[in-house]
Design a protein around this motif. Structure first.
Motif, PDB file in Angstrom:
ATOM      1  N   MET A  83       0.817  -1.204   0.000  1.00  0.00           N
ATOM      2  CA  MET A  83       0.000   0.000   0.000  1.00  0.00           C
ATOM      3  C   MET A  83       0.856   1.261   0.000  1.00  0.00           C
ATOM      4  SD  MET A  83      -3.050  -0.762   2.755  1.00  0.00           S
ATOM      5  CE  MET A  83      -3.989   0.664   2.185  1.00  0.00           C
ATOM      6  N   LYS A  84       0.355   2.288  -0.663  1.00  0.00           N
ATOM      7  CA  LYS A  84       0.992   3.600  -0.656  1.00  0.00           C
ATOM      8  C   LYS A  84       0.058   4.563   0.086  1.00  0.00           C
ATOM      9  CE  LYS A  84       3.322   2.733  -5.042  1.00  0.00           C
ATOM     10  NZ  LYS A  84       3.498   3.146  -6.458  1.00  0.00           N
ATOM     11  N   ILE A  85       0.583   5.184   1.144  1.00  0.00           N
ATOM     12  CA  ILE A  85      -0.253   5.982   2.036  1.00  0.00           C
ATOM     13  C   ILE A  85       0.327   7.383   2.166  1.00  0.00           C
ATOM     14  CG2 ILE A  85      -1.218   6.157   4.360  1.00  0.00           C
ATOM     15  CD1 ILE A  85      -0.762   3.087   4.566  1.00  0.00           C
ATOM     16  N   VAL A  86      -0.560   8.378   2.137  1.00  0.00           N
ATOM     17  CA  VAL A  86      -0.185   9.761   2.361  1.00  0.00           C
ATOM     18  C   VAL A  86      -0.772  10.214   3.695  1.00  0.00           C
ATOM     19  CG1 VAL A  86      -0.333  12.137   1.511  1.00  0.00           C
ATOM     20  CG2 VAL A  86      -0.198  10.235  -0.117  1.00  0.00           C
ATOM     21  N   ILE A  87       0.042  10.905   4.490  1.00  0.00           N
ATOM     22  CA  ILE A  87      -0.423  11.455   5.755  1.00  0.00           C
ATOM     23  C   ILE A  87      -0.200  12.956   5.720  1.00  0.00           C
ATOM     24  CG2 ILE A  87      -0.237  11.423   8.266  1.00  0.00           C
ATOM     25  CD1 ILE A  87       1.030   8.641   8.005  1.00  0.00           C
ATOM     26  N   THR A  88      -1.287  13.723   5.711  1.00  0.00           N
ATOM     27  CA  THR A  88      -1.139  15.172   5.827  1.00  0.00           C
ATOM     28  C   THR A  88      -1.007  15.516   7.314  1.00  0.00           C
ATOM     29  OG1 THR A  88      -3.482  15.778   6.063  1.00  0.00           O
ATOM     30  CG2 THR A  88      -2.656  15.426   3.819  1.00  0.00           C
ATOM     31  N   GLY A  89      -0.145  16.462   7.616  1.00  0.00           N
ATOM     32  CA  GLY A  89       0.120  16.756   9.026  1.00  0.00           C
ATOM     33  C   GLY A  89       0.935  15.661   9.686  1.00  0.00           C
ATOM     34  N   GLY A  90       1.695  14.926   8.897  1.00  0.00           N
ATOM     35  CA  GLY A  90       2.413  13.758   9.411  1.00  0.00           C
ATOM     36  C   GLY A  90       3.631  14.061  10.248  1.00  0.00           C
ATOM     37  N   ALA A  91       4.023  15.339  10.350  1.00  0.00           N
ATOM     38  CA  ALA A  91       5.147  15.698  11.208  1.00  0.00           C
ATOM     39  C   ALA A  91       4.692  16.220  12.561  1.00  0.00           C
ATOM     40  CB  ALA A  91       6.026  16.749  10.527  1.00  0.00           C
ATOM     41  N   GLY A  92       3.379  16.224  12.801  1.00  0.00           N
ATOM     42  CA  GLY A  92       2.845  16.691  14.068  1.00  0.00           C
ATOM     43  C   GLY A  92       2.718  15.579  15.086  1.00  0.00           C
ATOM     44  N   PHE A  93       2.014  15.850  16.159  1.00  0.00           N
ATOM     45  CA  PHE A  93       1.889  14.910  17.288  1.00  0.00           C
ATOM     46  C   PHE A  93       1.244  13.588  16.872  1.00  0.00           C
ATOM     47  CE2 PHE A  93      -1.318  13.945  20.802  1.00  0.00           C
ATOM     48  CZ  PHE A  93      -0.527  12.957  21.382  1.00  0.00           C
ATOM     49  N   ILE A  94      -0.020  13.621  16.479  1.00  0.00           N
ATOM     50  CA  ILE A  94      -0.691  12.377  16.094  1.00  0.00           C
ATOM     51  C   ILE A  94      -0.095  11.842  14.801  1.00  0.00           C
ATOM     52  CG2 ILE A  94      -2.902  11.331  15.455  1.00  0.00           C
ATOM     53  CD1 ILE A  94      -4.291  13.414  17.210  1.00  0.00           C
ATOM     54  N   GLY A  95       0.189  12.726  13.859  1.00  0.00           N
ATOM     55  CA  GLY A  95       0.710  12.295  12.573  1.00  0.00           C
ATOM     56  C   GLY A  95       2.011  11.531  12.684  1.00  0.00           C
ATOM     57  N   SER A  96       2.960  12.030  13.473  1.00  0.00           N
ATOM     58  CA  SER A  96       4.252  11.342  13.590  1.00  0.00           C
ATOM     59  C   SER A  96       4.114  10.025  14.344  1.00  0.00           C
ATOM     60  CB  SER A  96       5.280  12.249  14.272  1.00  0.00           C
ATOM     61  OG  SER A  96       4.864  12.631  15.567  1.00  0.00           O
TER      62      SER A  96
END
Length: 320
Positions: free
Chosen positions: A1-14
């Motif tokens: 799977m290829k997944i994109v996370i917006t806000g991925g450098a923040g608290f929940i995202g990371s």
């Protein structure tokens, strides 16, 4: 799977990026973050493609979503008080940002879109526990932006057959959550105060109640939703029906830190919801195997992380 996370450098995202890197089904992870509240250091050492920029940038989203199987949309300008100070900024980041994400998903042939909403949408509706069919009654611009996020996801599902899922987060806490900014959440802020000998600031009388949810549990649900491609056009509470007052939270922090916590009361804040407790029936139907981390376990884990961060200033992967 290829997944994109917006806000991925923040608290929940990371935290979610860390969880997804452990899944053998995940072949590629892309993070989109403008670093307004996150930190690229949170992703250090991980095999992640990082794209710095804003979710309102359609060209950037076209690049990010190309070939994606799923998008977890966590990018937002958080905080009720912040939205009271600048409602337009909150709207642009959260409501317009979500619309741009959904449009980009349509252009990318319809990856599964999971998005973060908030328990703040219940607002002035006093019914407890909060179930998703209650009338919403937002008390802040931030809450309105999150209700708009849900509405857009549902509309795009029904209008364009986009596979979607929106979660209403309830007071997420845990390792990686910053305590050193004006809009910090109560648990890290109070733990930091206890560790450094400062009084905790209580807005109002402290009898207001919250349904605190450990970030590891949130990421477990998000990971399961991505891997099983769980689709639900109606919003889903992501909390488990626990309810504790802010005054009763203090002994938990005292036990975990080994410090006596001094209290300083100030006037109640405009826009604050007095009581919050989730009805988790819909969540448990969709995710029957999830086992939440209890506050008695989650607070000490958060103390351990913050003790290193606050006292020792050791580099960490936590973000705002």
């Amino acid at each position: 799977m290829k997944i994109v996370i917006t806000g991925g450098a923040g608290f929940i995202g990371s935290n979610l990026v860390h969880a997804l890197t452990e899944q053998p089904q995940v072949a590629r992870l892309r993070v989109v973050d403008n670093l307004s509240t996150g930190d690229k250091a949170n992703l250090a050492g991980l095999d992640v493609e990082f794209l710095e920029g804003d979710v309102q940038d359609a060209v950037l989203l076209n690049r990010a979503f190309r070939g994606a199987d799923a998008v977890v949309h966590l990018a937002a300008l958080p905080s009720v008080p912040r939205s009271l100070r600048n409602p337009l900024a909150s709207h642009h980041a959260n409501a317009t940002g979500t619309l741009q994400v959904l449009e980009a998903a349509r252009r990318a042939d319809g990856p599964h879109v999971i998005a973060a909403s908030s328990s703040s949408v219940y607002g002035a509706n006093l019914h407890l526990p909060k179930h998703e069919d209650l009338a919403s009654a937002p008390m802040s611009p931030y809450a309105v932006t999150k209700l708009t996020t849900e509405a857009y996801l549902s509309a795009y599902h029904h209008s364009f057959d986009l596979p979607v899922l929106s979660f209403r987060f309830f007071n997420v806490y845990g390792p990686g959550q910053c305590a050193d900014h004006a809009y910090a959440a109560v648990i890290p802020k109070w733990i930091s105060a206890a560790l450094t000998g400062r009084p905790v600031t209580i807005h109002g009388d402290g009898t207001q109640t919250r349904d605190f949810t450990y970030v590891g549990t949130v990421c477990e649900v998000l990971t399961d939703a991505v891997l099983r491609r769980v689709v639900e056009p109606r919003p889903v509470n992501l909390a488990f029906g626990t309810r504790i007052s802010l005054l009763d939270l203090i002994p938990e922090i005292e036990t975990a830190t080994g410090r006596v916590v001094r209290q300083e009361h100030v006037p109640a804040r405009m826009g604050d919801v007095p009581h919050s407790q989730a009805d988790s029936s819909r969540l448990r139907t969709l995710f029957p195997t999830v086992a939440p981390v209890a506050l008695e376990e989650g607070v000490p884990a958060t103390v351990d992380w913050l003790r290193a961060s606050v006292i020792s200033a050791v580099p960490s992967w936590g973000g705002a």
